[in-house]
Design a protein around this motif. Structure first.
Motif, PDB file in Angstrom:
ATOM      1  N   HIS A 119       0.803  -1.219   0.000  1.00  0.00           N
ATOM      2  CA  HIS A 119       0.000   0.000   0.000  1.00  0.00           C
ATOM      3  C   HIS A 119       0.838   1.272   0.000  1.00  0.00           C
ATOM      4  O   HIS A 119       0.315   2.358   0.174  1.00  0.00           O
ATOM      5  CB  HIS A 119      -0.932  -0.002   1.203  1.00  0.00           C
ATOM      6  CG  HIS A 119      -1.867  -1.158   1.215  1.00  0.00           C
ATOM      7  ND1 HIS A 119      -2.720  -1.429   0.172  1.00  0.00           N
ATOM      8  CD2 HIS A 119      -2.058  -2.146   2.119  1.00  0.00           C
ATOM      9  CE1 HIS A 119      -3.410  -2.518   0.444  1.00  0.00           C
ATOM     10  NE2 HIS A 119      -3.021  -2.976   1.605  1.00  0.00           N
ATOM     11  N   MET A 120       2.167   1.114  -0.166  1.00  0.00           N
ATOM     12  CA  MET A 120       3.047   2.280  -0.098  1.00  0.00           C
ATOM     13  C   MET A 120       2.646   3.363  -1.106  1.00  0.00           C
ATOM     14  O   MET A 120       2.505   4.526  -0.747  1.00  0.00           O
ATOM     15  CB  MET A 120       4.483   1.821  -0.374  1.00  0.00           C
ATOM     16  CG  MET A 120       5.503   2.817   0.012  1.00  0.00           C
ATOM     17  SD  MET A 120       5.862   2.741   1.759  1.00  0.00           S
ATOM     18  CE  MET A 120       7.008   1.410   1.845  1.00  0.00           C
ATOM     19  N   GLU A 168      -0.170   3.665  -2.649  1.00  0.00           N
ATOM     20  CA  GLU A 168      -1.514   4.146  -2.335  1.00  0.00           C
ATOM     21  C   GLU A 168      -1.480   5.139  -1.187  1.00  0.00           C
ATOM     22  O   GLU A 168      -2.229   6.117  -1.178  1.00  0.00           O
ATOM     23  CB  GLU A 168      -2.420   2.967  -1.969  1.00  0.00           C
ATOM     24  CG  GLU A 168      -2.824   2.148  -3.179  1.00  0.00           C
ATOM     25  CD  GLU A 168      -3.692   0.968  -2.815  1.00  0.00           C
ATOM     26  OE1 GLU A 168      -3.874   0.720  -1.603  1.00  0.00           O
ATOM     27  OE2 GLU A 168      -4.183   0.307  -3.733  1.00  0.00           O
ATOM     28  N   ALA A 169      -0.589   4.889  -0.218  1.00  0.00           N
ATOM     29  CA  ALA A 169      -0.487   5.808   0.913  1.00  0.00           C
ATOM     30  C   ALA A 169      -0.075   7.191   0.416  1.00  0.00           C
ATOM     31  O   ALA A 169      -0.568   8.203   0.906  1.00  0.00           O
ATOM     32  CB  ALA A 169       0.514   5.281   1.932  1.00  0.00           C
ATOM     33  N   ALA A 170       0.826   7.235  -0.565  1.00  0.00           N
ATOM     34  CA  ALA A 170       1.251   8.521  -1.116  1.00  0.00           C
ATOM     35  C   ALA A 170       0.085   9.220  -1.813  1.00  0.00           C
ATOM     36  O   ALA A 170      -0.158  10.410  -1.594  1.00  0.00           O
ATOM     37  CB  ALA A 170       2.412   8.320  -2.083  1.00  0.00           C
ATOM     38  N   LEU A 171      -0.665   8.468  -2.623  1.00  0.00           N
ATOM     39  CA  LEU A 171      -1.836   9.056  -3.293  1.00  0.00           C
ATOM     40  C   LEU A 171      -2.822   9.565  -2.256  1.00  0.00           C
ATOM     41  O   LEU A 171      -3.413  10.636  -2.385  1.00  0.00           O
ATOM     42  CB  LEU A 171      -2.545   8.015  -4.159  1.00  0.00           C
ATOM     43  CG  LEU A 171      -1.786   7.426  -5.340  1.00  0.00           C
ATOM     44  CD1 LEU A 171      -2.690   6.483  -6.114  1.00  0.00           C
ATOM     45  CD2 LEU A 171      -1.281   8.522  -6.254  1.00  0.00           C
ATOM     46  N   ASP A 172      -2.975   8.760  -1.211  1.00  0.00           N
ATOM     47  CA  ASP A 172      -3.911   9.089  -0.145  1.00  0.00           C
ATOM     48  C   ASP A 172      -3.569  10.432   0.486  1.00  0.00           C
ATOM     49  O   ASP A 172      -4.443  11.187   0.887  1.00  0.00           O
ATOM     50  CB  ASP A 172      -3.847   7.984   0.914  1.00  0.00           C
ATOM     51  CG  ASP A 172      -4.953   8.099   1.926  1.00  0.00           C
ATOM     52  OD1 ASP A 172      -6.089   7.734   1.572  1.00  0.00           O
ATOM     53  OD2 ASP A 172      -4.691   8.551   3.052  1.00  0.00           O
ATOM     54  N   LEU A 173      -2.268  10.732   0.563  1.00  0.00           N
ATOM     55  CA  LEU A 173      -1.826  11.975   1.197  1.00  0.00           C
ATOM     56  C   LEU A 173      -1.789  13.135   0.206  1.00  0.00           C
ATOM     57  O   LEU A 173      -1.291  14.204   0.519  1.00  0.00           O
ATOM     58  CB  LEU A 173      -0.443  11.775   1.825  1.00  0.00           C
ATOM     59  CG  LEU A 173      -0.442  10.787   2.991  1.00  0.00           C
ATOM     60  CD1 LEU A 173       0.965  10.350   3.335  1.00  0.00           C
ATOM     61  CD2 LEU A 173      -1.118  11.400   4.212  1.00  0.00           C
TER      62      LEU A 173
END
Ligand SMILES: Nc1ncnc2c1ncn2[C@@H]1O[C@H](COP(=O)(O)OP(=O)(O)O)[C@@H](O)[C@H]1O
Ligand SMILES: [Mg+2]
Lengths: 260, 353
Positions: free
Chosen positions: A157-158, A160-165
Motif C-alpha cells: 500500500h506504499m 496508495e499511501a502517497a496518493l492518499d496523502l
C-alpha cells in the motif's frame, strides 16, 4: 577429523582448477621475459605498453562509454518494466517473467546472432549504435530481476499511501516508489555495467566500422599470437569485473535474492 | 443530528464474478465513529477502498457531502487512510513521513513545523522527529501512521484493522487513544475490524456485514441487545439461538413451551429464531425454573462460570457467578425482555431446495 581434512583438500583442488588459469595469467602479466614458461623477473612494462597502444585506448574508451550508457538506459527501462510487471495480474506476471528469463538463459551466441540479423534486416550499419542497443537489450532482464525483489518487499500500500496523502501518481512514483526500490535499482545498474564490460560474444557480432571493445581487442590480439600485453589487459579487466561483482554481492547479501 | 458526510448508494463490486460488496446502502454522519464489522472476507476492506478511491465500484454511487465522487482520484479526496500495515515510507524519518502531505500542499516551513509538533504531541511521540521508522515498535509505527494522516486535517479518516498487528494490551490502550483522538480532533472515523468487542467498545454506530451484504446497522447497544438475525446474534458474542414460532404479538413458542416476550409485528404462527444471551439466563432450583435441565459442563472464566445445561435436547450456554456441580439438575429462568425474537433467516440450502 579425517573427513574434514578430505573435505578441505577437495575444495582446495576445485579452487585450484578454477583459479589456476587466472593466477597464471596474472603472474605472466608481470613477467619480464616474452617467452612463456620462463620467468625473466618482475616488470610493469606490459602495462605501460598497453596505454601507449592507440587501439587499446580506443577500445577502453568504447568499453567504458558503452557500459555506462547501456547500464543507464537499461536501468531506466528495466526499472519501469519491473514496476509494470509488479502491478500486473498473477497470470500475466508469470508469462512476462518467463519471457524475461529467456534472454538470461539463452546462449549469448544465439542472442548475438539474432540481434545482428535484426540490425542487418533493417539496414542498420553495424557500429557503435548497434553495439550499444545490443548491450541495452541483454542488460534489461538483469535489471528487472534485481528490481523486482525490492518491489515485492515494499508494502503493497506504499504507493496508495502517497496518493492518499495527496500525491499525484507521478509524484508518488518519484518521491516514494523509486526511493523505496533504489537499492535494487543501483544493484541492477552495477550488474548491467559489469555484464557490459564483460561481454564478448554479443559485442563481437554487433559491432563494426572499427568500433571495438576490450574483449574484442584481446580476441584479435590473441589470434595474432599471444603477446604479454594481453595478459596485462586481461588482468585489468578481470580485476575491474571482480571488484564490481564484489560490490554487487555485498549489496545483495542482505537476503535479497537476485533470482527469485 | 449532524449532517451526512458520506453516502453509499447501491454500491456493488465483484472480483472474478464473485460479489465482494453486494448492493450496499449506508450513510455516515459528520463526526461519527462508525465501524464496519464482519468476518474476514465479508467485504469490509473493499468497501473502505471504494470510499478512499482505490477501487472503482462496478455500480452504485459514493457521495461526499452530497457530491458524487466516484470518478475523483484518491489524491483529490478530502479523506485519509490508515492502511492495514501502516505503509510508512521506510526511506524517510518520522518527521518526513508526517510532512509528506503538507509538502505537497506547499505548507510554509514554520507552519509545517508547528503542525507536526502538535501531531507528535497528540500521538505521544514528542522528540521522535529524526527517528527512522524501521527503528520504531509496532505501536509507535501505528501512531506515526495516524499522525501522518491527521496532520492533513481530513474530514474523514479511514482505518483498516489498524490494531490487528498489536498485542492485546497495546491494542486495548490504542483503542482508548483512538477514541480520545477522534473526540478531540472532531473527524469522522470509518473503522474496519473483525473483532466484535473492539467494534462494540469504540463505535457510535456498528455496521455488521456478511458476504458483502449489510446485516444490521445500529448503536452497539442495539446490535447487542436486538440482533436482527441469526448471523448478527451469533457474530456478536455467544448466544443461545433456538428455533421457535411466533404465536401472536408478545407470545412466542420454543423449547416446547409458550413464553411471554416483548416482540411484536410478526405474522401469526410465523417461524422465527429466538436468542437468549448466556448472561440473561438465571439458574434456579429445578422446581422453580421455566425450563429444567442437567448441567453438563462448568468452566471457570475468571469473572464468571460458563456452564452448559442440557434441556430437552438443546444445550444452553449460561454465564453465572454461582457454580453448579456437573450432573446436578437445575431450573432455568429468564424474563420476557431477555427473549429476542428475530425473523428466520432463509439459509442458502433452503433457498436452493
Ligand atoms: N484485489 C482482489 N482481487 C480478487 N478478489 C479480491 C480482491 N480484493 C478482495 N477480494 C475478495 O473479495 C472478498 C472481500 O474481500 P475484503 O473486502 O478484503 O474482505 P474483508 O476486508 O472483510 O476481509 C474476498 O472474498 C476477497 O477474496
Ligand atoms: Mg480486510
Amino acid at each position: 577429523m579425517v573427513g574434514r581434512t578430505i573435505k578441505r583438500i577437495y575444495i582446495g583442488i576445485i579452487f585450484l582448477f578454477l583459479y589456476a588459469p587466472i593466477l597464471v595469467l596474472i603472474i605472466y602479466s608481470f613477467n619480464e621475459s616474452k617467452s612463456r614458461g620462463h620467468w625473466g623477473g618482475f616488470t610493469l612494462k606490459w602495462y605501460g605498453e598497453l596505454f601507449r597502444d592507440p587501439d587499446i585506448i580506443k577500445a577502453l574508451y568504447y568499453t567504458f562509454i558503452v557500459a555506462l550508457l547501456s547500464s543507464l538506459i537499461s536501468t531506466v527501462i528495466g526499472t519501469f518494466a519491473a514496476i509494470g510487471i509488479h502491478n500486473m495480474g498473477l497470470f500475466g506476471k508469470k508469462i512476462v517473467l518467463n519471457i524475461n528469463y529467456l534472454p538470461v538463459l539463452n546462449p549469448d551466441i544465439v542472442t548475438g546472432v539474432a540481434l545482428m540479423t535484426l540490425f542487418v534486416s533493417v539496414n542498420m550499419r553495424l557500429g557503435f549504435l548497434t553495439m550499444l542497443i545490443s548491450h541495452v537489450m541483454f542488460n534489461i532482464p538483469y535489471v528487472i530481476l534485481s528490481v523486482l525483489p525490492k518491489l515485492r518487499q515494499m508494502n503493497r500500500h506504499m504507493a496508495e499511501a502517497a496518493l492518499d496523502l495527496g500525491a499525484t501518481p507521478f509524484y508518488a512514483m518519484r518521491k516514494v516508489v523509486i526511493p523505496e526500490i533504489m537499492p535494487g535499482v543501483v544493484t541492477g545498474a552495477l550488474m548491467a555495467f559489469t555484464l557490459s564490460v564483460d561481454d564478448f560474444v554479443i559485442s563481437f557480432f554487433n559491432t563494426g566500422s572499427g568500433v571495438t571493445n576490450l574483449s574484442i581487442v584481446i580476441y584479435s590480439m590473441a589470434r595474432r599470437g599471444i603477446k604479454p600485453s594481453i595478459n596485462a589487459l586481461s588482468t585489468i579487466m578481470l580485476l575491474t569485473v571482480a571488484v564490481l561483482l564484489l560490490v554487487i554481492n555485498k549489496r545483495t547479501a542482505k537476503g535479497d535474492e537476485l533470482i527469485p | 443530528m449532524s449532517r451526512k458526510i458520506i453516502e453509499l448508494k447501491n454500491l456493488t463490486k465483484s472480483y472474478n464474478g464473485t460479489k465482494a460488496v453486494d448492493n450496499i446502502n449506508l450513510f455516515i454522519r459528520e463526526n461519527e465513529f462508525i465501524t464496519l464489522l464482519g468476518p474476514s472476507g465479508c467485504g469490509k476492506t473493499t468497501t473502505l477502498r471504494m470510499i478512499g478511491g482505490f477501487e472503482n465500484p462496478d455500480s452504485g454511487d459514493i457521495l461526499f457531502e452530497g457530491v458524487r465522487i466516484n470518478d475523483l482520484p484518491p489524491y483529490k479526496r478530502n479523506i485519509n487512510t490508515i492502511f492495514q500495515r501502516y505503509a510508512l515510507f521506510t526511506h524517510m524519518n518520522v518527521y518526513e513521513n508526517i510532512a509528506f502531505g503538507l509538502r505537497i500542499k506547499k505548507t510554509p516551513k514554520d507552519e509545517m513545523d508547528r503542525r507536526i509538533k502538535k501531531m507528535l504531541k497528540l500521538v505521544e511521540l514528542e522528540g521522535f522527529e529524526k527517528r527512522h521508522v524501521d527503528s520504531l515498535s509496532g505501536g509507535q509505527q501505528q501512531r506515526v501512521a495516524i499522525a501522518r494522516a491527521l496532520v492533513n486535517e481530513p474530514k474523514v479518516l479511514l482505518l483498516d484493522e489498524p490494531l490487528a498487528a498489536l498485542d492485546l494490551k497495546l491494542r486495548k490502550e490504542m483503542q482508548i487513544e483512538l477514541m480520545d483522538m477522534q473526540k478531540n480532533v472532531g473527524i469522522t472515523f470509518i473503522y474496519v475490524t473483525h473483532d466484535q468487542e473492539e467494534a462494540l467498545t469504540m463505535s457510535d454506530t456498528v455496521v455488521v456485514m456478511n458476504n458483502g451484504v449489510i446485516q444490521q446497522v445500529g448503536s452497539p447497544v442495539d446490535i447487542y441487545n436486538e440482533p436482527k438475525n441469526r448471523f448478527v446474534a451469533d457474530f456478536i458474542g455467544e448466544s443461545n439461538i433456538l428455533e421457535g414460532v411466533m404465536i401472536e404479538d408478545y407470545l412466542v413458542e420454543f423449547a416446547g413451551k409458550k413464553f411471554k416476550c416483548v416482540d411484536k409485528g410478526f405474522q401469526h404462527n410465523e417461524p422465527v429464531d429466538v436468542v437468549i444471551r448466556p448472561e440473561d439466563i438465571d439458574v434456579t432450583r429445578r422446581e422453580d425454573g421455566l425450563l429444567e435441565g442437567v448441567v453438563t459442563s462448568v468452566v471457570f472464566k475468571g469473572v464468571h462460570y460458563e456452564m452448559l445445561v442440557e434441556s430437552n435436547g438443546f444445550e444452553y450456554m449460561i454465564h453465572s457467578t454461582d457454580m453448579q456441580e456437573v450432573g446436578s439438575e437445575v431450573g432455568l429462568t429468564f424474563g420476557p425482555e431477555d427473549i429476542h425474537v428475530m425473523k428466520r433467516e432463509v439459509t442458502e440450502i433452503e433457498k436452493q431446495g
